[in-house]
Scaffold this motif. Structure first.
Motif, short mmCIF file in Angstrom:
data_model
loop_
_atom_site.label_atom_id
_atom_site.label_comp_id
_atom_site.label_asym_id
_atom_site.label_seq_id
_atom_site.Cartn_x
_atom_site.Cartn_y
_atom_site.Cartn_z
N HIS A 125 3.11 116.01 91.83
CA HIS A 125 3.76 117.00 90.96
C HIS A 125 3.27 116.76 89.55
CE1 HIS A 125 6.51 116.28 94.30
NE2 HIS A 125 6.80 117.58 94.18
N LEU A 126 2.99 117.82 88.85
CA LEU A 126 2.52 117.66 87.48
C LEU A 126 3.20 118.70 86.59
CD1 LEU A 126 0.50 115.96 85.84
CD2 LEU A 126 -1.22 117.70 86.33
N SER A 148 3.34 111.99 83.49
CA SER A 148 2.11 112.66 83.07
C SER A 148 2.39 114.15 82.98
CB SER A 148 1.02 112.47 84.12
OG SER A 148 0.85 111.13 84.38
N THR A 149 1.79 114.79 82.05
CA THR A 149 1.91 116.25 81.96
C THR A 149 0.52 116.81 81.71
OG1 THR A 149 2.23 116.17 79.57
CG2 THR A 149 4.22 116.18 80.93
N ILE A 150 0.42 118.11 81.84
CA ILE A 150 -0.87 118.75 81.56
C ILE A 150 -0.62 120.00 80.74
CG2 ILE A 150 -0.95 120.09 83.72
CD1 ILE A 150 -4.03 119.30 83.71
N ASP A 151 -1.47 120.24 79.77
CA ASP A 151 -1.27 121.42 78.93
C ASP A 151 -1.67 122.68 79.70
OD1 ASP A 151 -0.80 122.19 75.88
OD2 ASP A 151 -2.40 123.47 76.69
N ILE A 152 -0.98 123.74 79.45
CA ILE A 152 -1.18 125.00 80.18
C ILE A 152 -2.60 125.56 80.00
CG2 ILE A 152 -0.36 126.55 78.33
CD1 ILE A 152 1.21 128.00 80.70
N LYS A 153 -3.29 125.12 78.95
CA LYS A 153 -4.64 125.65 78.69
C LYS A 153 -5.68 125.12 79.69
CE LYS A 153 -4.12 126.05 73.74
NZ LYS A 153 -4.15 124.94 72.80
N MET A 189 5.82 123.68 86.47
CA MET A 189 5.45 122.58 87.34
C MET A 189 4.36 123.06 88.27
SD MET A 189 6.41 119.47 88.32
CE MET A 189 8.15 119.26 87.92
N VAL A 190 3.34 122.22 88.45
CA VAL A 190 2.32 122.56 89.43
C VAL A 190 2.28 121.45 90.47
CG1 VAL A 190 0.43 121.62 88.00
CG2 VAL A 190 -0.10 123.27 89.75
N THR A 191 2.20 121.81 91.75
CA THR A 191 2.21 120.79 92.80
C THR A 191 0.89 120.82 93.55
OG1 THR A 191 3.01 122.19 94.58
CG2 THR A 191 4.67 121.19 93.15
N GLN A 218 -8.71 120.81 86.65
CA GLN A 218 -8.34 119.64 85.84
C GLN A 218 -6.98 119.11 86.27
OE1 GLN A 218 -9.21 121.91 82.37
NE2 GLN A 218 -10.77 120.46 81.66
N ALA A 219 -6.10 120.01 86.69
CA ALA A 219 -4.79 119.58 87.21
C ALA A 219 -4.99 118.72 88.45
CB ALA A 219 -3.92 120.79 87.52
N LEU A 220 -5.93 119.18 89.32
CA LEU A 220 -6.21 118.42 90.53
C LEU A 220 -6.75 117.03 90.20
CD1 LEU A 220 -6.81 118.03 93.57
CD2 LEU A 220 -9.02 119.11 93.14
N MET A 221 -7.67 117.01 89.21
CA MET A 221 -8.25 115.73 88.81
C MET A 221 -7.16 114.78 88.32
SD MET A 221 -11.49 115.82 89.32
CE MET A 221 -12.13 114.53 88.28
N ALA A 222 -6.26 115.30 87.52
CA ALA A 222 -5.18 114.47 86.97
C ALA A 222 -4.30 113.94 88.10
CB ALA A 222 -4.36 115.29 85.98
N MET A 223 -3.99 114.81 89.04
CA MET A 223 -3.12 114.38 90.15
C MET A 223 -3.83 113.37 91.04
SD MET A 223 -0.77 117.60 91.23
CE MET A 223 -1.74 118.99 90.85
N THR A 224 -5.14 113.60 91.28
CA THR A 224 -5.89 112.68 92.13
C THR A 224 -5.96 111.31 91.49
OG1 THR A 224 -7.23 114.54 92.81
CG2 THR A 224 -8.06 112.38 93.36
#
Lengths: 233, 613
Positions: free
Chosen positions: B250-251, B228-233, B262-264, B238-244
């Motif tokens: 790690h995303l 999974s990846t997430i766009d920088i925008k 990378m965001v953790t 939203q990153a938290l939601m995706a990881m949850t």
């Protein structure tokens, strides 16, 4: 149509005004008496009314003093705050403690007041041609007469509407015994669901009286065409 | 100021927006006031008054109705009647007195002249309700921006760059060495300059060491492909939601499709104290239902805390929904551990407010199961036990059983993919108003766990049908129009359509639900797959169903209602009362009542513009 054709007797105020005018000295009193009164057949809605209240040191015009004067104009049944006037009068002699409690006018405040003649002169100027609206007219009538006799040598004449008299007439008609305290300004206002007001300030009482009058006129369903005559004392 | 006018002065000063004016300006206003008296049954303006004037009610009551004699609102003591501020307002609204009424009035021309240096005060009289509402919400959102962090922080503030990568053909040992050198716990696996997967230290432990694989094997043997990846925008939230939702820590962050950072979860956690992130992480560590139940007591506390921070209602509800999702996922993992793996692919679905990410603490559970068409009758024992475990677990965590029995434990809502498709066909092709009322919850579905394609396939077919079925949309609309906002407030009561008074405002049914219903109608008419109300409105904005300004108005309105609901619930939660949606007008200021009236107007306008049956 019929109304317009009815012959209107000149009212008693007009006759007396013209008579007094002849002997009035030049100055504020003569100016006042030179202005004709409105016809008592004018509708209440169209008449110019000045709601007035005096605060005094007592009920006896001969020995008590005028402390302050407040008034506001009623124009087409609308109380115009822009016309508000409130003035403390500089009088001689110290105030009694009782009076200070009632009017909140202390000797210090009184010392900052204007001279009696300045205040009466202004009142006469505004009152000219208008009907005076008061609650319990004896005070204003007697204290104004006394002040005018002292200042100009004669007492003026002016038509009066008294909200106390209007209320009393209504109660008398019902032929049921009532407590005279019911006729107090604050009690009558309460009966008409008007808000409580801070009493014993001349301008406040003048506004409160004017509001009561509007409520009375409405309550009695006098209608727009009702004549001034029906409410004059 | 003369003490004699002090009463009139303080009366006017207590009425918004006059409370914003300094004393000398207010004194000039008082000096321009006229007082008039209107007998019961008389119309405004008073006889002989033709100029535009503003009226303030000192005592008594006024009613506002349109020319069809339809009640639009009422005014009580201390209310401000602006109907006559505009000369000859086109819509012939009628104001008459219900009681003998004492009014203060001021010429509108003189008023605007006196307040000319106070744009906020002038705006109050000149702007439409939606303009005022929008201004209010902008201010609230600005405050939230300062107070909140994750929601409004871009991922750019958190991510590590450059991202640590490793070639797919490198050995696992090389990967381990690189991780140690860099102090990172994960690497993006590259092949011909494209990212093909991700490898974490956990993969080395589980898939290499524990599995007895040689550390000289290529790293792509143990990586997780299709990462999974997430766009920088996107924002950090939203990153938290995706990881949850994907249960990852790690995303990788992409820019124009290329992995740049990378965001953790640790990065996000360090940013906020006790919060949704910490919460989800402790939920993941819980091993028993009773541990989860213990953790769930913190949920109302989090809701109070976020409310007090001035977080937007949308953000609070999303956080609570994310946590509910984490509870559910943890319970599902426990269930699978006890019952063994599922016999066929399935997905656990959330319905209603949880699916829309609009949930608050103490709400009930609405869920369902969608199962692969490969399911055999005997498999239902597994799914029955599974649903019972999760549902009971949720109940233990404070999510009470759904009173309408919309739960996966109900065989009706534990069905195969094709059965679900048939349900939707039936609801859309032969719409029955009563049935629709009960099934609208299923048009807001989201996958919490499992094979997302099961629901998405059904949804795609469903949306192509709803787009075309005007009859279905019309029935949905007439149901939605049953919940109307009140007209406004009269004294300390809520004024409803028939002129009657209610002691409290039901924020949910007469405020939030009508907007949720409208957003669902727009989404289904336009084939929008999103279920979150604000997101639905954003995506529907500019379509035939919804203009852009109208969408913005509705978003402002739901945010305001949501905020008042959170504040109301925070007061109750702090007193250890069970939170509800019934707001007494006394709880809120006069100004808040004005804002609410603006929100009601926005909802009413949008409801009235929908054709229904």
């Amino acid at each position: 149509m019929l109304n317009q054709l009815t012959f209107q007797w000149p009212n008693i105020y007009e006759i007396r005004r013209k008579w007094l005018l002849k002997k009035a000295p030049y100055g504020p009193m003569r100016d006042f008496l030179s202005t004709p009164f409105q016809s008592s057949y004018t509708s209440i809605y169209d008449s110019s009314v000045l709601a007035v209240d005096f605060e005094t040191t007592g009920l006896n015009a001969k020995k008590d003093k005028l402390l302050s004067v407040g008034f506001v104009e009623l124009d087409h049944s609308q109380i115009q705050l822009a016309s508000c006037y409130h003035q403390i009068i500089k009088t001689e002699g110290d105030l009694s403690a009782d009076n200070v409690v009632i009017h909140q006018i202390t000797d210090d405040v009184k010392a900052q007041g204007l001279e009696l003649n300045t205040v009466i002169e202004h009142l006469l100027k505004i009152l000219a041609g208008k009907v005076m609206l008061v609650h319990f007219s004896r005070i204003e009538k007697q204290f104004l007469s006394k002040a005018c006799i002292d200042l100009y040598g004669i007492a003026p004449v002016f038509p009066i509407i008294d909200t106390l008299v209007i209320a009393k007439k209504r109660l008398d008609k019902k032929s049921i015994a009532y407590d005279p305290s019911q006729l107090r300004l604050s009690n009558l206002r309460e009966q008409h669901h008007l808000p409580t007001h801070y009493a014993h300030n001349a301008l406040n009482d003048a506004i409160a009286t004017a509001e009561l009058f509007l409520a009375q006129v409405n309550q009695f369903q006098l209608g727009d065409a009702e004549k001034l005559k029906s409410v004059l004392i | 100021m003369d003490t004699s006018l002090a009463e009139i002065f303080s009366f006017i000063q207590s009425i918004p927006p006059f409370d914003l004016l300094p004393v000398p300006v207010l004194e000039r206003i008082v000096n321009e006031v006229s007082i008039c008296y209107v007998r019961r049954g008389q119309q405004l303006p008073p006889k002989g008054v033709n100029e535009p004037r503003l009226y303030l009610l000192r005592t008594g009551a006024l009613s506002l109705s349109n020319d069809d004699n339809h009640l639009l609102g009422k005014y009580g003591e201390g209310d401000c009647c602006t109907v006559f501020c505009v000369p000859n307002n086109g819509q012939k609204d009628i104001v008459h007195s219900d009681e003998d009424t004492l009014l203060y009035s001021i010429s509108y021309e003189k008023l605007t002249c006196i307040i000319k240096d106070y744009p906020d005060v002038i705006a109050f009289f000149q702007q439409t309700s939606s303009e005022r509402l929008s201004k209010k919400m902008h201010r609230i959102n600005d405050d939230a921006l300062v107070a909140s962090s994750l929601m409004n922080s871009s991922i750019a503030n958190f991510f590590h760059t450059p991202v640590a990568t490793i070639e797919a053909k490198s050995s696992i040992k090389d990967a381990a060495i690189k991780m140690t050198e860099l102090g990172f716990s994960c690497l993006v696996v590259m092949k011909e300059n494209r990212h093909v997967g991700i490898v974490t230290d956990k993969d080395i432990r589980r898939r290499c060491v524990a599995a007895g694989l040689s550390s000289l094997e290529a790293v792509n043997n143990i990586m997780t492909p299709e990462m999974s990846t997430i766009d920088i925008k996107n924002n950090a939230y939203q990153a938290l939601m995706a990881m949850t939702s994907k249960r990852i820590h790690h995303l990788p962050v992409t820019q124009h499709g290329i992995v740049t950072g990378m965001v953790t979860i640790t990065d996000l956690m360090n940013n906020e104290g006790i919060n949704a992130v910490n919460f989800t992480s402790i939920i993941h560590k819980a091993n028993t239902v009773s541990e989860l139940a213990e953790i769930s007591h913190l949920l109302p506390k989090l809701q109070i805390r976020m409310t007090k921070l001035g977080t937007t209602a949308d953000h609070v509800a999303k956080s609570i929904s994310a946590i509910t999702m984490a509870f559910t996922i943890r319970l599902i993992e426990m269930a699978e551990k006890i019952l063994g793996p599922a016999p066929v692919p399935y997905a656990w679905l959330a319905a209603g407010s949880q699916a829309r990410q609009e949930q608050l603490a103490h709400s009930d559970q609405d869920n369902a199961l969608i199962i692969s068409d490969d399911v055999k009758p005997e498999h239902d024992y597994w799914f029955h036990d599974f649903a019972t475990f999760v549902s009971d677990g949720l109940a233990a965590c404070g999510f009470i059983y759904c009173p309408g029995n919309v739960m996966a434990t109900n065989p009706k809502w534990r069905q195969s993919q094709s059965k679900w498709a048939r349900y939707f066909d039936q609801w859309i092709n032969t719409p029955d108003p009563k049935a629709l009322m009960h099934c609208s919850i299923f048009f807001d579905l989201e996958t919490v766990y499992g094979d997302t394609s099961l629901l998405e396939n059904v949804r795609a077919t469903m949306l192509t049908k709803t787009k075309q079925s005007t009859l279905f949309i019309a029935h949905l609309t007439s149901n939605a129009l049953k919940l109307r906002p009140p007209l406004g407030f009269f004294r300390d009561f809520v004024l409803i359509q028939n002129g009657k008074n209610k002691a409290t405002l039901d924020l949910k049914h007469n405020g939030i639900a009508p907007i949720v219903d409208l957003a669902r109608i727009y989404a289904l008419s336009e084939g929008i797959s999103e279920v979150n109300t604000i997101e639905r409105l954003r995506q529907a904005a500019g379509t035939v169903s919804l203009s852009k300004p109208a969408a913005a108005n509705l978003i402002d309105a739901i945010e305001l209602l949501g905020m008042l609901r959170l504040e109301h619930q925070a007061r109750q939660l702090e007193l250890d009362q069970k939170p509800d949606n019934y707001l007494a007008p006394k709880e809120i200021s006069r100004l808040e009542r004005e804002h609410l009236k603006d929100a009601f107007k926005v909802i009413k306008t949008m409801q009235d513009s929908r054709p229904s049956i």
